[in-house]
Design a protein around this motif. Sequence first.
Motif, PDB file in Angstrom:
ATOM      1  N   PHE A 119       0.816  -1.215   0.000  1.00 39.76           N
ATOM      2  CA  PHE A 119       0.000   0.000   0.000  1.00 39.76           C
ATOM      3  C   PHE A 119       0.851   1.266   0.000  1.00 39.76           C
ATOM      4  O   PHE A 119       0.371   2.336  -0.321  1.00 39.76           O
ATOM      5  N   LEU A 120       2.140   1.113   0.360  1.00 41.49           N
ATOM      6  CA  LEU A 120       3.015   2.282   0.376  1.00 41.49           C
ATOM      7  C   LEU A 120       3.591   2.616  -0.993  1.00 41.49           C
ATOM      8  O   LEU A 120       4.389   3.523  -1.118  1.00 41.49           O
ATOM      9  N   LYS A 121       3.170   1.830  -2.030  1.00 43.69           N
ATOM     10  CA  LYS A 121       3.904   1.977  -3.288  1.00 43.69           C
ATOM     11  C   LYS A 121       3.779   3.364  -3.896  1.00 43.69           C
ATOM     12  O   LYS A 121       4.747   3.869  -4.458  1.00 43.69           O
ATOM     13  N   PHE A 122       2.636   4.026  -3.741  1.00 46.99           N
ATOM     14  CA  PHE A 122       2.499   5.352  -4.354  1.00 46.99           C
ATOM     15  C   PHE A 122       3.553   6.319  -3.825  1.00 46.99           C
ATOM     16  O   PHE A 122       4.262   6.978  -4.576  1.00 46.99           O
ATOM     17  N   ILE A 123       3.626   6.391  -2.504  1.00 48.43           N
ATOM     18  CA  ILE A 123       4.505   7.398  -1.911  1.00 48.43           C
ATOM     19  C   ILE A 123       5.968   7.054  -2.140  1.00 48.43           C
ATOM     20  O   ILE A 123       6.799   7.914  -2.440  1.00 48.43           O
TER      21      ILE A 123
ATOM     22  N   GLU B 116       1.293  -3.665 -11.989  1.00 50.64           N
ATOM     23  CA  GLU B 116      -0.004  -4.274 -12.273  1.00 50.64           C
ATOM     24  C   GLU B 116       0.109  -5.424 -13.268  1.00 50.64           C
ATOM     25  O   GLU B 116      -0.623  -6.400 -13.202  1.00 50.64           O
TER      26      GLU B 116
ATOM     27  N   LEU C 275       5.296   8.055 -13.291  1.00 45.20           N
ATOM     28  CA  LEU C 275       4.694   7.268 -12.210  1.00 45.20           C
ATOM     29  C   LEU C 275       3.787   6.192 -12.792  1.00 45.20           C
ATOM     30  O   LEU C 275       3.760   5.057 -12.310  1.00 45.20           O
ATOM     31  N   GLY C 276       3.063   6.546 -13.863  1.00 42.61           N
ATOM     32  CA  GLY C 276       2.143   5.590 -14.483  1.00 42.61           C
ATOM     33  C   GLY C 276       2.858   4.350 -14.970  1.00 42.61           C
ATOM     34  O   GLY C 276       2.393   3.231 -14.761  1.00 42.61           O
TER      35      GLY C 276
ATOM     36  N   ILE D 162       6.934   7.726  -5.915  1.00 43.67           N
ATOM     37  CA  ILE D 162       7.094   9.138  -6.273  1.00 43.67           C
ATOM     38  C   ILE D 162       8.365   9.694  -5.641  1.00 43.67           C
ATOM     39  O   ILE D 162       9.085  10.482  -6.259  1.00 43.67           O
TER      40      ILE D 162
ATOM     41  N   LEU E  12       3.596   2.096 -12.101  1.00 42.78           N
ATOM     42  CA  LEU E  12       2.414   1.417 -11.580  1.00 42.78           C
ATOM     43  C   LEU E  12       1.929   0.327 -12.539  1.00 42.78           C
ATOM     44  O   LEU E  12       1.508  -0.751 -12.107  1.00 42.78           O
ATOM     45  N   PHE E  13       2.022   0.584 -13.851  1.00 42.68           N
ATOM     46  CA  PHE E  13       1.649  -0.450 -14.828  1.00 42.68           C
ATOM     47  C   PHE E  13       2.570  -1.655 -14.702  1.00 42.68           C
ATOM     48  O   PHE E  13       2.140  -2.796 -14.825  1.00 42.68           O
TER      49      PHE E  13
ATOM     50  N   CYS F 180       2.916  12.480 -15.206  1.00 44.32           N
ATOM     51  CA  CYS F 180       2.260  11.253 -14.752  1.00 44.32           C
ATOM     52  C   CYS F 180       2.680  10.041 -15.563  1.00 44.32           C
ATOM     53  O   CYS F 180       2.485   8.913 -15.124  1.00 44.32           O
TER      54      CYS F 180
END
Lengths: 202, 205
Positions: free
Chosen positions: A81-85, A135, A127-128, A88, A131-132, A124
């Motif tokens: 869950f920490l991956k966003f922060i 995923e 970061l996108g 970035i 995230l891809f 973006c």
Amino acid sequence: MENLISIFLNSVFVGNILLAYFLGMCSFLAISRKMETAIGLGLAVTFVLSITTPVNWLVYHYLLSPGALAWAGFPRVDLSFLKFIIFIAVIAAIVQALEMIIDRYLPPLYIALGVFLPLIAVNCAILGASLFMVERNYNFIESVVFGASSGFGWMLAIVTMAGIRKKLRYANVPKGLENFGISMIITGLMAMAFMLFSGITL
Amino acid sequence: MKITRTKAFKIFFTPIWESNPISGQILGICSALAVTVQLKTAIVMSLALTFVLACSNLLISLMRKLIPRNIRIIVELTVIATLVIFADQVLKAFLYDVSKQLSIFVGLIITNCIILGRAETYALGNPPFHSLLDGIGNGLGYSQILITVGVLREFFGAGKLFGFQVIPDAFYAAGYEDMGFMVLAPGAFIAIGLIVWLQKTVSKE
């Protein structure tokens, strides 16, 4: 090998990060007025993407994903869950470091890319792509290819757009449609052209 | 004084129409295009963004005198990222299907230029209450465009709204066909272009 070629073709043409997933639109619209700046930013994005995507792969698979901390004695910890922060932060740090390294050792490259590097941290597309990569469960080699080819696809799109906009100056565009409106419609037409590549199968 | 003349009213309503974040300030376009295939995802995304924007504006405005100038971007990103993680976890817990459809676009709220843009240009220099209103106003302006595009694309692309069929079967029997084009990426670009054209023409008069 075949798998890697298919990732390359897919992320440059069919699944172009800009034209199919709409990432990096802000800088795409703002920077595509002049050819030279478009090429500069395109190169900078390709460069940063080919570094940040694999680095984030390492960070994700050795620190964040479920069970990744097994080597440190915490096999049941799941920090995904920490991956966003974290992503970035990694991107911002890499961009900052790159700027300093290029400035010190490769002055000509710094003159070409320097202005664009700070802008990229909040693009973006960067970061996108990370995230891809999580995923779609790419492995390390695949993430290198995916990062580089997404950057190349983004560059292809922005350079094409800069070319079209140059011609557009001589066109008679309706009043309310100027600038933003017409750019969106042209991008739509470009996206249609890129979709034609979806017929290619390897 | 009439309520429509107060400063707070103005802060709240200008971004909804006149200086709309998408069509006026050209910010935050990525997600506006990607999540509008269906009305449902468009609404969930709008709610998530409005929440993050309002809270980040409020928090950054509260801290505006404590944040050192040089590292403000990092502080802002940390606040935003924390709020986004929160929104993402809530969506995963209560609306799992929608959060799967939104895939990475909830995470991309972090780099959505609206949020950083409002924090930089507004929240850093204004008191908390006005910043909160500005955040909600901009969030609603964004939602307005997102929902319009969502309605257009789902209605013409699939003949449905909220997943319920709206166009009667008799139409299909008479030879009507869905525009598959609207569901695909190019449809989104062109729909936004046309909406901006309409909005600019209307608001000029």
